[in-house]
Motif scaffolding. Sequence first.
Motif: not given
Lengths: 217, 136
Positions: A24, A26-30, A37, A44, B9, B12-16, B19, B22-23, B25-27
């Motif tokens: 949850x 885990x850092x992800x690039x902004x 995707x 999926x 940048x 960044x952000x976190x997976x939950x 991100x 976003x996933x 929405x795409x799904x």
Amino acid sequence: MFRKVYYWIDERLNIRPYIRKEILDKPVHGRLNFTYCFGGMTFFLFLLLTITGVSMAIYYVPSPDHAYDTVDYLTYQIFMGKVIRGVHHWAANLMVVTVFLHMLRVYIHGAYKKPRELNWITGVMLFVLVLSFSFTGYLLPWDQKAYWATKVGTQMPGSVPLIGDYVVRVLRGGSKIGALTLSRFYVLHVIFLPSMIAALLIGHFAMIRRQGIAEPL
Amino acid sequence: MENIKKTEEKEGTTFYPSHLFKEMVVMMFVFVLVSFILALVFPVKLGDPADPTDSSFVPKPEWYFLAIFQLLKYFPGVFEAIAAVGVPVGSIILLMLLPLIDKNPERRPRKRPIAMALMVIILAVTAILTLLGAVT
């Protein structure tokens, strides 16, 4: 309800800190946009294909005497059969598209370069598996298209000198397309390839988690 | 302003939830496309039962195999193995070894003219072969 079950398990196994840290938070690039995707979309579609595939396998019989009739039955007689088979067909086609776009994005961004070489290599293996899935799945309905396309497809290695004929016989289970071809394609499609793809997917995802997504350009 | 953007940048952000949202929405989009649009508007057909004695049936592969199918026509007789096995197996091996062949650490496409030119050429050839395979 979900929360209750989650806490019940957490009380015993203490999974919360692990899930928080590894998934949850885990850092992800902004700056990740929607082109990032395609891999997730492919996964999926893989899940959709698994669910619809298992549903059809309940009715399908892989023998030349029954294959066509059982596909006809599961398509037109079973509740939602048309939709289930339709989703399987279209998801398989769309999967080739999303895999292609995923690879193209990784190629353009040079994300296959050091240190992510192994992820690219497992990715290419997954791509080969996806093509093998569609090739083996094509025969299963045992209609004219399936039979003749597989005849042409399995003939292709025959052009290689010395070993060609042997490879064709292994693929077909004999010189002709028949019951043995159908059963080995079925086994490849529903047992062998799914286990291979599951193992490679775990590796592919574990490496992404370990290395993080390549920095956006 | 520039500074704020940079730190954003970097951190960044976190997976939950960012991100994962976003996933999702795409799904959702893919699910609607596959199940409600494609599967219902273009239902998959079942042809006539397989008849090994009827050799008049002209098979055509799925669209993603059309390029190889078309390539076969240019390599008749003893050369058939080149198109039937050589090209597909060779391309897969090259593709797999790509990160070991291309050791240039540069990632920006503009700074990789050879890699980008190769990509465009291969895509164009595949697209032309696919189109030719589809119409003939």
